[in-house]
Design an enzyme around this catalytic site. Structure first.
Site, mmCIF file in Angstrom:
data_model
loop_
_atom_site.group_PDB
_atom_site.id
_atom_site.type_symbol
_atom_site.label_atom_id
_atom_site.label_comp_id
_atom_site.label_asym_id
_atom_site.label_seq_id
_atom_site.Cartn_x
_atom_site.Cartn_y
_atom_site.Cartn_z
ATOM 1 N N ASN A 2 0.796 -1.239 0.000
ATOM 2 C CA ASN A 2 0.000 0.000 0.000
ATOM 3 C C ASN A 2 0.827 1.287 0.000
ATOM 4 O O ASN A 2 0.422 2.267 -0.593
ATOM 5 C CB ASN A 2 -1.059 -0.014 1.105
ATOM 6 C CG ASN A 2 -0.462 -0.108 2.476
ATOM 7 O OD1 ASN A 2 0.669 -0.551 2.633
ATOM 8 N ND2 ASN A 2 -1.205 0.309 3.470
ATOM 9 N N LYS A 51 12.355 -7.889 1.234
ATOM 10 C CA LYS A 51 11.416 -8.635 0.373
ATOM 11 C C LYS A 51 10.165 -7.763 0.266
ATOM 12 O O LYS A 51 9.342 -7.691 1.169
ATOM 13 C CB LYS A 51 11.069 -9.975 1.036
ATOM 14 C CG LYS A 51 10.623 -11.097 0.097
ATOM 15 C CD LYS A 51 9.400 -10.831 -0.731
ATOM 16 C CE LYS A 51 8.083 -11.068 -0.030
ATOM 17 N NZ LYS A 51 6.925 -10.660 -0.860
ATOM 18 N N GLY A 83 2.421 -5.694 7.424
ATOM 19 C CA GLY A 83 1.442 -6.421 6.616
ATOM 20 C C GLY A 83 0.252 -6.791 7.465
ATOM 21 O O GLY A 83 0.019 -6.203 8.527
ATOM 22 N N GLU A 135 4.304 -4.376 12.252
ATOM 23 C CA GLU A 135 3.299 -3.314 12.057
ATOM 24 C C GLU A 135 2.150 -3.958 11.291
ATOM 25 O O GLU A 135 2.303 -4.297 10.118
ATOM 26 C CB GLU A 135 3.884 -2.155 11.246
ATOM 27 C CG GLU A 135 5.060 -1.459 11.881
ATOM 28 C CD GLU A 135 4.707 -0.657 13.108
ATOM 29 O OE1 GLU A 135 3.504 -0.488 13.387
ATOM 30 O OE2 GLU A 135 5.630 -0.224 13.798
ATOM 31 N N LEU A 136 1.008 -4.129 11.954
ATOM 32 C CA LEU A 136 -0.032 -4.984 11.372
ATOM 33 C C LEU A 136 -1.316 -4.211 11.055
ATOM 34 O O LEU A 136 -1.288 -3.006 10.879
ATOM 35 C CB LEU A 136 -0.273 -6.167 12.314
ATOM 36 C CG LEU A 136 0.997 -6.933 12.704
ATOM 37 C CD1 LEU A 136 0.694 -8.023 13.705
ATOM 38 C CD2 LEU A 136 1.717 -7.503 11.488
ATOM 39 N N CYS A 139 -3.553 0.964 6.839
ATOM 40 C CA CYS A 139 -3.694 0.262 8.112
ATOM 41 C C CYS A 139 -4.390 1.135 9.151
ATOM 42 O O CYS A 139 -5.053 0.627 10.037
ATOM 43 C CB CYS A 139 -2.328 -0.169 8.612
ATOM 44 S SG CYS A 139 -1.140 1.178 8.629
HETATM 45 P P1 NDP Z 1 0.256 -9.342 3.670
HETATM 46 O O1 NDP Z 1 0.359 -9.661 5.105
HETATM 47 O O2 NDP Z 1 -0.489 -10.243 2.770
HETATM 48 O O3 NDP Z 1 1.712 -9.216 3.020
HETATM 49 C C1 NDP Z 1 2.731 -8.391 3.552
HETATM 50 C C2 NDP Z 1 4.068 -8.905 3.077
HETATM 51 O O4 NDP Z 1 4.282 -10.212 3.621
HETATM 52 C C3 NDP Z 1 4.173 -9.063 1.558
HETATM 53 O O5 NDP Z 1 5.493 -8.773 1.152
HETATM 54 C C4 NDP Z 1 3.872 -10.546 1.376
HETATM 55 O O6 NDP Z 1 4.386 -11.089 0.186
HETATM 56 C C5 NDP Z 1 4.598 -11.111 2.576
HETATM 57 N N1 NDP Z 1 4.160 -12.451 2.953
HETATM 58 C C6 NDP Z 1 2.961 -13.052 2.733
HETATM 59 N N2 NDP Z 1 2.963 -14.299 3.259
HETATM 60 C C7 NDP Z 1 4.186 -14.494 3.814
HETATM 61 C C8 NDP Z 1 4.808 -15.570 4.498
HETATM 62 N N3 NDP Z 1 4.171 -16.719 4.711
HETATM 63 N N4 NDP Z 1 6.082 -15.416 4.923
HETATM 64 C C9 NDP Z 1 6.731 -14.256 4.705
HETATM 65 N N5 NDP Z 1 6.208 -13.202 4.053
HETATM 66 C C10 NDP Z 1 4.946 -13.312 3.624
HETATM 67 O O7 NDP Z 1 -0.308 -7.865 3.609
HETATM 68 P P2 NDP Z 1 -0.657 -7.007 2.328
HETATM 69 O O8 NDP Z 1 0.535 -6.876 1.433
HETATM 70 O O9 NDP Z 1 -1.917 -7.541 1.756
HETATM 71 O O10 NDP Z 1 -0.893 -5.566 2.995
HETATM 72 C C11 NDP Z 1 -2.071 -5.238 3.629
HETATM 73 C C12 NDP Z 1 -1.961 -5.410 5.141
HETATM 74 O O11 NDP Z 1 -0.869 -4.656 5.645
HETATM 75 C C13 NDP Z 1 -3.183 -4.869 5.848
HETATM 76 O O12 NDP Z 1 -3.651 -5.770 6.821
HETATM 77 C C14 NDP Z 1 -2.691 -3.598 6.532
HETATM 78 O O13 NDP Z 1 -3.417 -3.241 7.652
HETATM 79 C C15 NDP Z 1 -1.275 -3.918 6.797
HETATM 80 N N6 NDP Z 1 -0.476 -2.699 6.915
HETATM 81 C C16 NDP Z 1 -0.031 -2.310 8.154
HETATM 82 C C17 NDP Z 1 0.647 -1.120 8.311
HETATM 83 C C18 NDP Z 1 1.165 -0.708 9.660
HETATM 84 O O14 NDP Z 1 2.081 0.081 9.693
HETATM 85 N N7 NDP Z 1 0.618 -1.187 10.762
HETATM 86 C C19 NDP Z 1 0.906 -0.237 7.177
HETATM 87 C C20 NDP Z 1 0.432 -0.753 5.939
HETATM 88 C C21 NDP Z 1 -0.240 -1.950 5.821
HETATM 89 P P3 NDP Z 1 3.380 -11.227 -1.077
HETATM 90 O O15 NDP Z 1 3.068 -9.838 -1.494
HETATM 91 O O16 NDP Z 1 4.166 -11.986 -2.063
HETATM 92 O O17 NDP Z 1 2.173 -11.995 -0.583
#
Ligand code: NDP
Length: 504
Positions: free
Chosen positions: A159, A182, A236, A258-259, A292
């Protein structure tokens, strides 16, 4: 208007200071969310590439120019990085829009602000200090050293791709760590451009920053579990975050997470109504709701509920949907096809649960300014906090409006959730602002504003919204180890079978 050449752009990844393809030779396509067409090819890295990248980062951490550099020298290099981001901000913003479909106005603002992170942590690099401790033995001279933790793995979402890398990279470099990143499979291109235009150009020694593009399970997991990685910094979703935490814990790595969030934006009847309406709109519809910190639960005091909803709907109706590359667009496409499906399914869930849809409620067609992955700004009233639409993160332009009677009920609803990332409070009362800010369990509370972030203010979550803090001076601690050094300047000896205490 964005330049959208039709020829696929081919990217390589960056490991050990060199541009390379994935060891397997595999590549995947990345899509422009506005047109729905592929626009670039990205190397599909796997465990073999991860191993090369981590070994490179480990060598760079242990030997060579990076660990020999003074802290002041690191700070100077980081200022150079900041200057190069400033120089290339507009180009990097355009690449982000092409890849994640967010608004050019928002991505440009983010990229123009990002250098501040590098200037700020550059200034902190030579202020990382230990301490001399006057320990309880007269012959001893004891001190505490602060040391870089080692190789750090960053896993980042789609995002705000570069901003969320920058929040991690600036304190990590200031601390003296080396890094493997990554990025999200959906948005790797801007990071690869950043590596070329900023990191390579800055003269940072090879191996200090490496990138492995690819899929989460294939490239992300081997990175988290690699024995030479000392710290994992993840942004994520909470479900992925739990998996990351579990994997990292098996080898006792430091972790920051950061979730997700489901943040309450609480409006009291003594607010400045126009400001609160605008704050509710920006809280949920900015970035097409894909943040997020989205204020996705709007808590309205019952005395102003109807008047507020009327104004809210009127203002939200005016939102201009369209090409995110145009400066006048206010709501762009959803970034990924799975995310688009997820948002639509939550709209159905809300309707099935009995929430009342007072705006939007489905896809937006080209005639309505939308296109392939567009969702209309959507508002549900009559939501109660036990519904799934109130409890689960949608990550899209969908607002749930919940009524409350008084301050106690507002706080109870605000806290009755698994998340704790952000919260908004709209009131003219100073007493109420401070009191409610203290009672809400969230990492950031905004009063009479929403969404503001700064390199100076710690950012992170309570509960399922994360572990640790990014930004502010304390973020640097996440990239440091503490070492206690005991120096005996007096006679040795004594009973070797007894642990030495002050009285032994
Ligand atoms: P994801 O959790 O799906 O993915 C985040 C990252 O993790 C991506 O690079 C993804 O790779 C990777 N990933 C996925 N599965 C694994 C695994 N099993 N092992 C290691 N890495 C993995 O989130 P999104 O990309 O869909 O982003 C949206 C989410 O992020 C929302 O829930 C949002 O709230 C949160 N977010 C939190 C923020 C904060 O600061 N608190 C800020 C921005 C977003 P790939 O893309 O290849 O799946």
């Amino acid at each position: 208007m964005l330049d959208r050449p039709t020829k696929l752009q081919e990217y390589q990844t960056y490991i050990d200071g060199k541009w390379c393809n994935a060891a397997s030779g595999k590549r995947f396509e990345t899509y422009d969310p506005y047109t729905g067409e592929p626009w670039a090819l990205i190397p599909e890295c796997d465990a073999a590439d991860v191993n090369l990248a981590v070994e490179s980062a480990y060598r760079a951490f242990e030997t060579g120019p990076w660990p020999a550099m003074t802290q002041t020298g690191r700070g100077k290099l980081m200022r150079k990085i900041a200057g190069l981001i400033e120089k290339h901000a507009e180009h990097l913003a355009k690449v982000e829009v092409r890849d994640n479909g967010k608004l050019i106005s928002e991505m440009t603002a983010q990229l123009k602000y990002l250098p501040e992170w590098f200037y700020y942590y550059a200034g902190l690099a030579d202020k990382i200090q230990g301490a001399v401790v006057p320990v309880d033995r007269p012959d001893h001279f004891n001190y505490i050293l602060k040391e870089p933790v080692g190789v750090c793995a960053f896993i980042t979402p789609w995002n705000s791709p570069l901003m969320l890398v920058g929040w991690k990279l600036a304190p990590a470099l200031a601390a003296g760590c080396t890094v493997v990143i990554k990025p999200s499979e959906f948005t790797s291109a801007s990071l690869l451009e950043f590596m070329k235009l900023v990191i390579e150009e800055s003269g940072l020694p090879p191996g200090v920053v490496n990138v492995v593009t690819g899929y989460g399970a294939v490239a992300g997991e081997p990175l988290i579990t690699h024995p030479k990685v000392a710290k994992v910094a993840f942004t994520g979703g909470s479900i992925t975050g739990a998996r990351v935490n579990e994997l990292a814990a098996r080898s006792f790595k430091k972790v920051s997470l950061e979730l997700g969030g489901k943040s309450p934006n609480v409006v009291f009847d003594d607010c400045i109504l126009e400001d609160a309406v605008a704050g509710a709109i920006s809280g949920i519809f900015a970035a097409t709701g894909q943040t997020c910190i989205a204020g996705s639960r709007l808590l309205l005091q019952e005395t102003i509920h109807d008047a507020f909803v009327e104004k809210l709907v009127a203002m939200a109706k005016q939102a201009r949907l369209g090409d995110p590359g145009l400066p006048e667009t206010q709501v762009g496409p959803v970034t990924t096809p799975p995310q688009y499906q997820k948002i639509l399914s939550y709209i159905d869930i809300a309707k099935d649960e009995g929430a009342r849809c007072v705006l939007g409620g489905g896809p937006a067609t080209r005639e309505e300014g939308g296109g392939k992955y567009f969702v209309k700004p959507t508002i549900f009233t009559g939501v109660n906090n036990t519904m799934r639409i109130a409890q689960e993160e949608v990550f899209g332009p969908v607002l749930s409006v919940i009524k409350f009677k008084d301050e106690d009920e507002a706080v109870a609803i605000a806290n009755d959730i698994a998340y704790g990332l952000g919260a908004g409070i709209w009131t003219r009362s100073l007493r109420r602002a401070h009191s409610v800010a203290r009672r809400i369990k969230a990492g950031t509370v905004w009063v009479n504003t929403y969404r503001a972030v700064s390199f100076l203010m710690p950012f992170g979550g309570y509960k399922a919204s994360g572990l640790g803090r990014e930004n502010g001076a304390e973020a640097i601690e996440g990239y440091l180890q503490t070492k206690s050094v005991w120096i005996n300047n007096g006679p040795g000896g004594g009973n070797p079978f007894v642990i030495k205490t002050a009285s032994s």
